[in-house]
Motif scaffolding. Structure first.
Motif, PDB file in Angstrom:
ATOM      1  N   GLN A  25      57.953   6.964  33.646  1.00 30.96           N
ATOM      2  CA  GLN A  25      58.218   7.692  34.910  1.00 30.96           C
ATOM      3  C   GLN A  25      57.370   7.164  36.200  1.00 30.96           C
ATOM      4  OE1 GLN A  25      58.479  11.801  35.210  1.00 30.96           O
ATOM      5  NE2 GLN A  25      58.189  12.320  33.024  1.00 30.96           N
ATOM      6  N   THR A  26      57.890   7.318  37.268  1.00 29.54           N
ATOM      7  CA  THR A  26      57.301   6.619  38.510  1.00 29.54           C
ATOM      8  C   THR A  26      56.305   7.961  39.265  1.00 29.54           C
ATOM      9  OG1 THR A  26      59.166   7.303  39.855  1.00 29.54           O
ATOM     10  CG2 THR A  26      59.278   5.237  38.903  1.00 29.54           C
ATOM     11  N   GLY A  48      42.065  12.071  42.013  1.00 30.86           N
ATOM     12  CA  GLY A  48      41.139  12.450  42.965  1.00 30.86           C
ATOM     13  C   GLY A  48      40.687  13.922  42.702  1.00 30.86           C
ATOM     14  N   MET A  65      56.774  14.936  48.018  1.00 34.37           N
ATOM     15  CA  MET A  65      55.685  16.099  47.151  1.00 34.37           C
ATOM     16  C   MET A  65      54.306  15.641  47.697  1.00 34.37           C
ATOM     17  SD  MET A  65      57.063  15.594  43.164  1.00 34.37           S
ATOM     18  CE  MET A  65      58.173  14.281  43.141  1.00 34.37           C
ATOM     19  N   THR A  66      53.363  16.933  47.485  1.00 32.65           N
ATOM     20  CA  THR A  66      52.034  16.782  47.805  1.00 32.65           C
ATOM     21  C   THR A  66      51.276  17.975  47.143  1.00 32.65           C
ATOM     22  OG1 THR A  66      50.490  16.708  49.655  1.00 32.65           O
ATOM     23  CG2 THR A  66      52.068  18.278  49.840  1.00 32.65           C
ATOM     24  N   PRO A  67      50.096  17.428  46.615  1.00 26.45           N
ATOM     25  CA  PRO A  67      49.758  18.427  45.335  1.00 26.45           C
ATOM     26  C   PRO A  67      48.883  19.576  45.694  1.00 26.45           C
ATOM     27  CG  PRO A  67      48.229  16.408  45.639  1.00 26.45           C
ATOM     28  CD  PRO A  67      49.497  16.326  46.662  1.00 26.45           C
ATOM     29  N   SER A  85      41.692  19.292  41.348  1.00 24.31           N
ATOM     30  CA  SER A  85      41.865  17.870  41.171  1.00 24.31           C
ATOM     31  C   SER A  85      43.420  17.550  41.093  1.00 24.31           C
ATOM     32  CB  SER A  85      41.207  17.532  39.837  1.00 24.31           C
ATOM     33  OG  SER A  85      42.077  17.906  38.877  1.00 24.31           O
ATOM     34  N   VAL A  86      43.368  16.243  41.458  1.00 18.15           N
ATOM     35  CA  VAL A  86      44.869  15.808  41.512  1.00 18.15           C
ATOM     36  C   VAL A  86      44.988  14.592  40.699  1.00 18.15           C
ATOM     37  CG1 VAL A  86      46.152  14.095  43.390  1.00 18.15           C
ATOM     38  CG2 VAL A  86      44.949  16.272  44.357  1.00 18.15           C
ATOM     39  N   SER A  87      46.001  14.564  39.902  1.00 13.57           N
ATOM     40  CA  SER A  87      45.956  13.666  38.472  1.00 13.57           C
ATOM     41  C   SER A  87      46.563  12.443  38.675  1.00 13.57           C
ATOM     42  CB  SER A  87      47.026  14.503  37.461  1.00 13.57           C
ATOM     43  OG  SER A  87      48.345  14.345  37.875  1.00 13.57           O
ATOM     44  N   GLY A  88      47.319  12.003  39.839  1.00 12.50           N
ATOM     45  CA  GLY A  88      47.936  10.915  39.734  1.00 12.50           C
ATOM     46  C   GLY A  88      48.750  10.597  38.996  1.00 12.50           C
ATOM     47  N   LYS A  89      49.206  11.478  37.999  1.00 16.55           N
ATOM     48  CA  LYS A  89      50.141  11.192  36.678  1.00 16.55           C
ATOM     49  C   LYS A  89      51.547  10.999  37.155  1.00 16.55           C
ATOM     50  CE  LYS A  89      51.864  13.555  32.663  1.00 16.55           C
ATOM     51  NZ  LYS A  89      51.816  14.886  31.914  1.00 16.55           N
ATOM     52  N   THR A  90      52.163  10.034  36.655  1.00 17.23           N
ATOM     53  CA  THR A  90      53.639   9.591  36.916  1.00 17.23           C
ATOM     54  C   THR A  90      54.479  10.899  36.551  1.00 17.23           C
ATOM     55  OG1 THR A  90      54.037   8.363  35.014  1.00 17.23           O
ATOM     56  CG2 THR A  90      53.215   7.366  36.903  1.00 17.23           C
ATOM     57  N   ASP A  91      55.271  11.749  37.369  1.00 13.78           N
ATOM     58  CA  ASP A  91      55.979  12.692  36.910  1.00 13.78           C
ATOM     59  C   ASP A  91      57.299  12.597  37.957  1.00 13.78           C
ATOM     60  OD1 ASP A  91      54.716  13.688  39.035  1.00 13.78           O
ATOM     61  OD2 ASP A  91      53.756  15.455  38.218  1.00 13.78           O
ATOM     62  N   ASP A  92      57.674  11.805  38.731  1.00 16.58           N
ATOM     63  CA  ASP A  92      59.065  11.911  39.672  1.00 16.58           C
ATOM     64  C   ASP A  92      59.817  12.400  38.862  1.00 16.58           C
ATOM     65  OD1 ASP A  92      57.465  10.937  41.782  1.00 16.58           O
ATOM     66  OD2 ASP A  92      58.094   9.024  41.690  1.00 16.58           O
ATOM     67  N   GLN A  93      60.172  11.856  37.675  1.00 14.61           N
ATOM     68  CA  GLN A  93      61.455  12.126  36.875  1.00 14.61           C
ATOM     69  C   GLN A  93      61.462  13.527  36.314  1.00 14.61           C
ATOM     70  OE1 GLN A  93      60.084   9.033  37.030  1.00 14.61           O
ATOM     71  NE2 GLN A  93      61.499   8.171  38.583  1.00 14.61           N
ATOM     72  N   LEU A  94      60.251  13.953  35.914  1.00 18.19           N
ATOM     73  CA  LEU A  94      60.344  15.299  35.564  1.00 18.19           C
ATOM     74  C   LEU A  94      60.725  16.332  36.462  1.00 18.19           C
ATOM     75  CD1 LEU A  94      58.978  17.861  33.959  1.00 18.19           C
ATOM     76  CD2 LEU A  94      56.839  17.443  35.267  1.00 18.19           C
ATOM     77  N   TRP A  95      60.372  16.071  37.863  1.00 21.37           N
ATOM     78  CA  TRP A  95      60.723  16.772  38.867  1.00 21.37           C
ATOM     79  C   TRP A  95      62.263  16.741  39.263  1.00 21.37           C
ATOM     80  CZ3 TRP A  95      58.111  20.853  38.559  1.00 21.37           C
ATOM     81  CH2 TRP A  95      56.676  20.857  38.456  1.00 21.37           C
TER      82      TRP A  95
END
Lengths: 336, 336
Positions: free
Chosen positions: B39-40, B113, A156-158, A114-124
Motif C-alpha cells: 500500500q501507498t 507524529g 486525506m488528513t488525519p 498521534s498520526v501513524s504515517g501508515k500506508t493505507d491509501d488502498q484500504l480507503w
C-alpha cells in the motif's frame, strides 16, 4: 475550464465556532514560559470558511466532511472543476465549509493524539468503492487519470486527537446558533455528528447526508441489532438515545443518498458488503423516523437513474447533476 | 461590517501541490485491507485554496503561514474583518493560501507524529509580543476584547509530523512552477522555507517576509555566529548554503517587516529580546544579500510611522494600512 460567469460575492472569510478551554492548575510563570502551570489551551473548536453571494441568499448550507477529510472535499473536484461550494454559490446559497474539531485547520486538540504515517491509501480506495486498485469500477463516475487520483488521495488528513461525535456536534451546533438557520450537508462519518447537531440545535432546518457510514441513532428500546457484513471494520452498531432527543429528528426533513455498487443483498465483495450493511441501517433509521411522524428518505442514486457513483458522488464527473438533485430536494421541502 | 463593494471572482477552488508517495514493500492483499503491504501513502504535499479576480490579475500572491498556523491567518482577522486574501483580491491580485505539508488540511504526513495537548497559549501570547497575559501592550494594534482573543488563539493548529523546511519548500516550489510567476508572502517560521522556495524556483519574483524568526541562510563561510538572547528558545543560529544557491536570493527583491515593541539593544524582557535577536539576524541577512548585489531591506514598522503591531501585523486593526504598504513595495519593485 470552460468560461463561466464570474461569481459575485458579498462577503467571505473564516471564523471559529465552539470549542473549550483547558487550563492547567497553578500560576503562569512569565519567566519560565515552558511551564504549563496556569496556562490555557483553546481547542476542540471547528474552523469555518464561508462565502455569501451578493444577492439575498436562498439559505445557508453547512458542509461537514467525513473521516480523513476536511472542508477540502466540498471545495474542489479531483479533476479541477468547481466544488459543491462554488456550485451552490452559483445557485444563490451562502456556503459554510467546516473543518471539524481535531481535523484540518481545527487541529488544536485538548487531548494527546498521534498520526501513524501508515500506508493505507488502498484500504480507503477499496472501502470507498472506487474499484480494485489501480482500476476504477466499470462505469465509474470518478474522474479518470493518475493526476486526479493523486489529488484525491492527498485530500486525506488525519485526526489530531480522538474522534468524538459530541465534541464535533457541539461545535457545529454553535455554528447553527450563530447562523440562526440553515441546512446541514454531511458526508460519511460526518453523518453521526450531523444527527447530533440537529438534536442540539433547532436552527438546523434540514439534513442531507451522503453515505452515512456510522453514528446512526435510534430511540432507546428501538435500537436494531448490529448488522454483520464482510466489512473489515466489523459489525455495524447503532446507538440508543432518549426519545425526547430522537424526536427532534422527526421535526425536519432528512435526505440520505447512497451511490452505486451497493447490492441489495449480501455480497462476497467486502467493500460492497460493507456499504450494503450501512444502507440497510440507514433504511431502518429512516423507517424509525417516519414511524415517529418524521420525513426521512433514503435515495439509492441508481434508483434515481444516476449510476456509477462511488462513496464520493459530490466530487465525481456528474457532481453538477448531484447538486441539481440536492437543490430539487431542498426546494421540494420549502427550505429556501 | 460596513457595506463594501461585492467581490467579482473569475475562478476559485482548492488543489494540492507537491508531495511524495511512500510505499510499503510487498503485494496488496485485497482481502486483508489492514495489511500495509504494497500500500501507498500520498503525503507531505501542500494544500492551496485560491481565488482569481474577474479582471486580469495584477500578479499572484502566495501566502505561507508561520508556526502553529495555517492559511487561516490570511483569511480572517480576530475581530471578523476582511483578511489579507480578500484585501488583495480587491486590489486585483490572484491569491493563493497555503497549508504547508504536515499542517492544517495538508496533514497527511509520511512520518509518525504526535500532538501534545499541552497548555501553552500564554507561551505563544508572550512570545508574539501581544502583552503580558491577559493584558495587551500599551498602544497595541491587536483587536481588543475577549472574543477576538478567543478567535485568535484558536487559529493554532499543530504539526502532524516533523517540521521540515525542505519538504515545505519542495511543495511550495511546485506551486510556483504551476503558476509560472508570483510573489511569496511569508510569516514567521515560514520565512525559512520561503527563502528555500525562492532558491528552488526562479518563478518566485519577490518575497515579502513578516517577522521571520528562524531559517536564515548565508553563503558557506559567511554564516554569522549564533545570536544569544533571553529567548527561551535559545541562541538563534543561521544555516550555511552553497554560494550558487544563495545567489538566487540576490536576483529578486526582498522586503522583511518587523512590528513594534522590538528594542534596538538587549532587553530584560524576554519576548522583546527574542525578537531583538531575530531582527538583528535579518539585518545581517539583508546586508549579506546586498553585499552580493541583491535588493533586500528590513523595515521596522515604527520607523515607517506604523506603531503598535505585534508579531501579526497583517491581522491587526491597521491591516488595511499594512496591505497598502505591501502593495506600494510590490509596485515600486515593478512586480505587477
Amino acid at each position: 475550464m470552460a468560461e463561466k460567469e464570474p461569481l459575485i460575492i458579498r462577503e467571505q472569510g473564516s471564523f471559529i465556532t465552539g470549542g473549550v478551554i483547558k487550563t492547567t492548575p497553578g500560576k503562569i510563570n512569565y519567566e519560565n514560559p515552558g511551564d504549563p502551570s496556569g496556562q490555557t489551551l483553546h481547542g476542540d473548536h471547528a474552523y469555518v470558511s464561508y462565502q455569501i453571494p451578493a444577492d439575498e441568499p436562498q439559505n445557508s448550507l453547512v458542509f461537514l466532511h467525513g473521516a480523513l477529510s476536511s472542508g477540502i472535499a466540498w471545495s474542489m473536484t479531483p479533476d479541477g472543476r468547481e466544488g459543491l461550494d462554488t456550485l451552490f454559490l452559483r445557485k444563490g446559497y451562502g456556503v459554510y465549509l467546516v473543518d471539524q474539531p481535531r481535523r484540518g485547520k481545527a487541529g488544536r486538540s485538548t487531548l494527546y493524539g498521534s498520526v501513524s504515517g501508515k500506508t493505507d491509501d488502498q484500504l480507503w480506495y477499496h472501502t470507498w468503492r472506487l474499484g480494485t486498485w489501480p482500476n476504477l469500477r466499470e462505469g465509474a463516475q470518478f474522474p479518470e487519470g493518475a493526476q486526479a487520483m493523486d489529488q484525491f488521495l492527498r485530500w486525506m488528513t488525519p485526526n489530531t486527537g480522538d474522534y468524538d461525535e459530541k465534541v464535533i456536534a457541539d461545535a457545529i451546533a454553535a455554528l447553527f446558533e450563530k447562523l440562526q438557520k440553515g441546512i446541514l450537508v454531511t458526508h460519511s462519518q460526518g453523518g453521526g455528528p450531523g444527527w447530533r447537531t440537529a438534536i442540539l440545535s433547532n436552527k438546523v432546518q434540514g439534513v442531507i447526508a451522503f453515505e452515512p457510514g456510522s453514528g446512526f441513532v435510534f430511540p432507546e428500546g428501538e435500537v436494531p441489532d448490529p448488522i454483520t457484513s464482510l466489512s473489515p471494520f466489523g459489525p455495524l452498531s447503532a446507538a440508543g438515545i432518549p426519545m425526547e432527543e430522537f424526536e427532534r429528528l422527526t421535526k425536519l426533513p432528512i435526505c440520505i443518498y447512497y451511490g452505486d455498487f451497493i447490492p441489495g443483498e449480501a455480497s462476497t465483495d467486502w467493500p460492497q458488503d460493507h456499504w450494503r450493511a450501512r444502507r440497510e441501517m440507514a433504511v431502518l433509521f429512516a423507517e424509525c423516523i417516519n414511524r415517529h411522524g418524521g420525513n426521512a428518505k433514503v435515495v439509492s442514486l441508481p434508483d434515481a437513474g444516476i449510476t456509477g457513483n462511488s462513496h464520493f458522488p459530490f466530487v465525481e464527473k456528474n457532481n453538477v447533476e448531484i447538486a441539481e438533485l440536492m437543490d430539487h430536494w431542498i426546494r421540494e421541502n420549502q427550505l429556501v
